[in-house]
Design an enzyme around this catalytic site. Structure first.
Site, PDB file in Angstrom:
ATOM      1  N   ASP A 405      -9.937 -15.611   1.937  1.00 44.79           N
ATOM      2  CA  ASP A 405      -9.925 -14.364   3.600  1.00 44.79           C
ATOM      3  C   ASP A 405      -9.823 -14.300   4.802  1.00 44.79           C
ATOM      4  O   ASP A 405     -11.263 -15.813   4.233  1.00 44.79           O
ATOM      5  CB  ASP A 405     -10.194 -12.836   1.985  1.00 44.79           C
ATOM      6  CG  ASP A 405      -9.530 -11.595   3.312  1.00 44.79           C
ATOM      7  OD1 ASP A 405      -8.852 -11.781   3.762  1.00 44.79           O
ATOM      8  OD2 ASP A 405     -10.088 -10.565   2.787  1.00 44.79           O
ATOM      9  N   GLU A 408      -8.257 -16.404   9.548  1.00 48.30           N
ATOM     10  CA  GLU A 408      -7.203 -16.287  10.620  1.00 48.30           C
ATOM     11  C   GLU A 408      -7.961 -17.211  12.215  1.00 48.30           C
ATOM     12  O   GLU A 408      -7.513 -17.736  12.885  1.00 48.30           O
ATOM     13  CB  GLU A 408      -6.129 -14.815  11.257  1.00 48.30           C
ATOM     14  CG  GLU A 408      -5.343 -14.814   9.734  1.00 48.30           C
ATOM     15  CD  GLU A 408      -6.340 -14.258   8.810  1.00 48.30           C
ATOM     16  OE1 GLU A 408      -7.796 -13.639   9.304  1.00 48.30           O
ATOM     17  OE2 GLU A 408      -5.967 -13.813   7.656  1.00 48.30           O
ATOM     18  N   ASP A 483      -2.311  -7.424   5.304  1.00 47.52           N
ATOM     19  CA  ASP A 483      -2.672  -5.812   4.735  1.00 47.52           C
ATOM     20  C   ASP A 483      -1.296  -5.590   5.103  1.00 47.52           C
ATOM     21  O   ASP A 483      -0.906  -4.482   5.685  1.00 47.52           O
ATOM     22  CB  ASP A 483      -4.002  -5.463   5.526  1.00 47.52           C
ATOM     23  CG  ASP A 483      -5.561  -5.802   4.916  1.00 47.52           C
ATOM     24  OD1 ASP A 483      -4.852  -6.609   3.890  1.00 47.52           O
ATOM     25  OD2 ASP A 483      -6.105  -6.417   5.657  1.00 47.52           O
TER      26      ASP A 483
END
Ligand code: MIG
Length: 799
Positions: A405, A408, A483
């Site tokens: 997770d 990015e 999300d």
């Protein structure tokens, strides 16, 4: 300092006339008067690479996206020169390069225009950072459509959109929001029934404009790096997608359990809460294969540690869960807590593995653990170290999958929500700033994770899931769409995102079922599960902020619907696994939008809702509350309504009624759909037979069934079983031939054949040319008969 873009803007620069050219085997360099070089490389007859430099030389050719194992070679290649143009011809296309301005135009062999430069290549000096903003614009034809680009939350057809590729933690994103988590700078154009693809392999921030600013222009550009794109010729969209997928690579087969249903939440802890959830699945008999531990399992969010108050004996817990058929998947983030007592931190520090600012200090950023440093996964030595860190989790504790997770990479409380742009990266020996490495960072983390999990899972297969990804990440990892929100609009978005990801080479993807942010109604959750079981990756996840999202958090009807659809997924596992095998073997996308299925039918160009799951099952989700059915479109051919066996002929829009516990599902006529018995988890049962649902067709249809040991690598040594079923239906006859390859012996010995839509009464059954009595086939007089699985020909004749 003046930051006025207008003042700084000095205008675009263009190549001037071509003054010379050189050829090296399949590669042609064209030199312009003003030191632009265009390098055209023919990789395959229908795959041509275009590279431009304005420096007078090319930098080192390095790409994280391209699969080194992809196949090269062409059947025909010829260069002709005339007064005005150079012409490069392959057995599929002709590429014209104009001498006066270096503009490129590509035609098929009949002279039909496929893709032509408008302004073509041009550039603008980037006064903020040095280097160039590299730009390309193409003329767009009347009626052209655009698809692809990964996880975009926009209409499937991107015509009229302007899009940005910059990996971003976009919590609770909304429709048309840009940019998102993933970067797939690949699009498919469709004009005049011809499809082509463009893959702009540039990891800087990139932009695409599909006739948004100017009606007849499609353009793409990057804030740095090279204009470097691959042109892929179809003319079938199928071939474009397959060629792109071969170019950027395919994954290995996942363990079959990874295609089961997964349950997740932020967060399940402590141990007894985890077990309460898993036991409830078994008690309610809702199949489930994986349970996830989100960040709270760690000690102060330190990766590779455990919170011993919540999880005193992780190894024991993981083993107990495994006994009940649950695989444990744990989250691992990139941020490493700055804490000298923490061994992972100390090791990375000692070895100088963290990303640094341009002037030397380690880059610091706040994420869950507080202030962190971040490993530079673009350094092969760092990846090797990172892979090694998984030993304890996988080998000792028995964790089966890892969830990456925040890669990015995401940083809290800073403008831009990511690293400062001056951060330096190794980039596998091509040092650069974060402007170039940002979009690839998540992929390199997932890659290092994959290498570690694979090493320690061996001889079993690894399972990795990532949030951020760049083209090619599919070689290492599955992904989810980040999300999302518990809203009807997001259900619509999820459907499109998954189709788009499939078309963009990254098919092993799913959404957070039910929505991550906010709380779904029971009805929304039910509708989401009904769609989610047809997505390659199938997991319920939620932020937990607003309540629970286990199926039993809703009313009993929702529990029943969830069970019914998850059971259907488990029955369809052999079908899904076969889809996966076709994906990794042939680069065929697992989900097929209608436009992919029939690009010649203009009705399909703007359809978003219906898609084909595999090759023969058409799914159309219900995307609105209180629906008792919906309008939908069926493409050409005849289709069986899955619920009623009623036959509907396609090529038209119509209304179909469905109950709350149904969504429209149609089976292509002639299909043979393999089904396993319902299991609570993969491998729970040994079965004596599997079902083949046979959908009669007057005519021919082929179906496939791929099986192997469901985990491990024996399949790569030929231990798989691949059956091709050829069905031929006549007025009074049904013939099914089976051809099997591979050395794998399935445990079961028979097929239970369920006949759908048979237009005649069965009079006799022949099995490999021997008549078998109806009794021996246990024929029930209507639809069901049993037959040894090794048949080569089944011949059913009517009265
Ligand atoms: O800042 O780990 O998308 O799936 O549950 C939030 C907690 C961090 C974001 C992920 C989500 C996950 C959550 N994470």
């Amino acid at each position: 300092m003046i930051l006025n873009q207008e003042l700084e803007y000095k205008g675009d620069l263009f190549p001037s006339k071509i003054v010379s050219f050189t050829q090296e085997v399949n590669s042609f360099d064209f030199f312009s008067d003003n030191s632009v070089i265009l390098r055209v490389s023919v990789i395959r007859d229908s795959l041509i690479r275009f590279r431009y430099t304005t420096k007078g030389y090319f930098s080192n050719d390095f790409s994280y996206a391209i699969d080194k194992g992809q196949s090269h070679g062409y059947n025909f290649l010829e260069l002709l020169e005339s007064d005005d143009v150079y012409q490069i011809k392959t057995s599929k296309v002709v590429c014209i390069i104009r001498k006066v301005d270096m503009k490129v135009a590509i035609f098929d062999l009949d002279g039909k225009s496929i893709l032509e430069d408008e302004l073509g290549f041009h550039w603008e000096e980037n006064y903020n950072f040095g280097g160039n903003i590299v730009k390309m614009s193409k003329a767009s034809k009347e009626g052209e459509s655009f698809y692809g680009l990964g996880d975009k939350a926009s209409h499937l057809n991107l015509k009229g959109k302007r899009l940005e590729n910059w990996a971003t933690d976009q919590y609770a994103f909304h429709k048309d929001q840009e940019p998102l988590y993933k970067v797939v700078p690949f699009y498919i154009g469709l004009q005049n029934k011809m499809a082509y693809g463009v893959f702009f392999d540039n990891t800087f921030k990139t932009f695409f404009d599909f006739c948004a600013e100017r009606r007849n222009v499609a353009s793409f550009w990057a804030e740095g790096g090279e204009m470097n794109y691959y042109f892929i010729y179809g003319p079938k969209m199928q071939d474009v997608v397959t060629t792109y997928t071969h170019l950027t690579g395919k994954p290995e087969l996942p363990p079959l359990w990874a295609l089961g249903y997964h349950q997740c939440k932020w967060s399940y802890y402590p141990e007894n809460k985890v077990k309460e959830v898993t036991s409830k699945f078994r008690e309610l008999r809702i199949p489930c294969d994986a349970i996830y531990l989100d960040i709270d399992y760690m000690d102060g969010f330190r990766c590779f540690t455990w919170n011993k108050d919540y999880f005193p004996d992780p190894k024991k817990m993981v083993a107990e869960l495994a006994e009940d058929g649950f695989k444990t998947v744990v989250i691992i983030d990139p941020g490493i807590k700055i804490d000298k007592e923490y061994s992972v931190y100390a090791e990375a520090l000692a070895n100088d593995y963290f990303c640094k600012r341009a002037d030397g200090p380690y880059m610091k950023g706040k994420v869950w653990p507080g202030e962190c440093n971040f490993p530079d996964y673009t350094n092969p030595e760092v990846r090797e170290w990172w892979a090694g860190l998984f030993k304890e989790l996988i080998s000792d504790i028995g964790v089966k999958g890892v969830w990456n997770d925040m890669n990015e990479p995401a940083v809290m409380d800073v403008p831009g929500k990511t690293f400062p742009m001056d951060v330096r990266h190794h980039y596998d020996g091509n040092p650069c700033s974060h402007r170039k490495a940002h979009n690839i960072y998540g992929t390199q983390m997932a890659r290092a994770t994959y290498e570690g999990v694979k090493r320690f899972s061996y001889p079993k297969r690894p399972f990795i899931i990532t949030r951020s990804a760049y083209s090619g990440a599919q070689r290492y990892t599955s992904s989810w769409t980040g999300d999302n929100v518990a809203s009807w609009e997001h259900l619509w978005i999820a459907n499109i995102q998954m189709q788009r990801m499939s078309m963009s080479g990254m098919g092993f993807t799913g959404s957070d079922i039910g929505g991550f942010a906010e709380q779904p109604s029971g009805e929304l959750y039910a509708r989401w599960i009904q769609l989610g079981v047809f997505h390659p990756f199938c997991r319920t996840h939620s932020s937990g902020d607003h309540g629970d999202q286990e199926p039993w958090s809703f009313d009993e009807e929702v529990v029943d619907i969830t069970r019914k659809f998850v059971e259907l997924r488990y029955q369809l596992l052999p079908y899904l696994y076969t889809m996966f095998w076709e994906y990794i073997n042939d680069g065929v996308p697992m989900l097929k939008p209608l436009v992919y299925f029939d690009q010649e039918d203009p009705q399909t160009h703007y359809r978003t809702d219906e898609f084909i799951f595999g090759n023969q099952i058409l799914v159309c989700p219900i995307l609105e509350p209180n629906a008792i059915g919906r309008r939908m479109y069926l493409p050409k051919g005849n289709w069986y309504n899955y619920w009623t066996d009623e036959i509907v002929s396609g090529g038209k829009e119509f209304w179909v009624g469905t109950d709350y516990d149904q969504i429209p599902i149609f089976i292509k006529e002639g299909a043979i759909i393999p089904k396993y018995p319902v299991q609570q988890y993969v491998g729970e049962l040994e079965f004596e037979e599997i079902t083949l649902d046979v959908y009669y067709k007057l005519g021919k249809e082929k179906s496939m069934l791929y099986e192997d040991s469901q985990d491990g690598y024996d399949y790569s040594k030929g231990r798989f079983s691949l059956s091709t079923f050829s069905l031929r239906g006549k007025e009074n006859e049904l013939i099914i031939q089976q051809h099997t390859e591979g050395k794998f012996e399935t445990n079961y010995k028979r097929f239970k054949i369920v006949l759908h839509g048979l237009p005649f009464q069965v009079a006799s059954i022949e099995f490999d040319n021997d008549v078998i009595s109806l009794e021996n086939a246990q024929y029930d007089g209507k639809t069901i008969l049993f037959i040894h699985k090794d048949f080569t020909e089944l011949h059913i004749t009517g009265k």
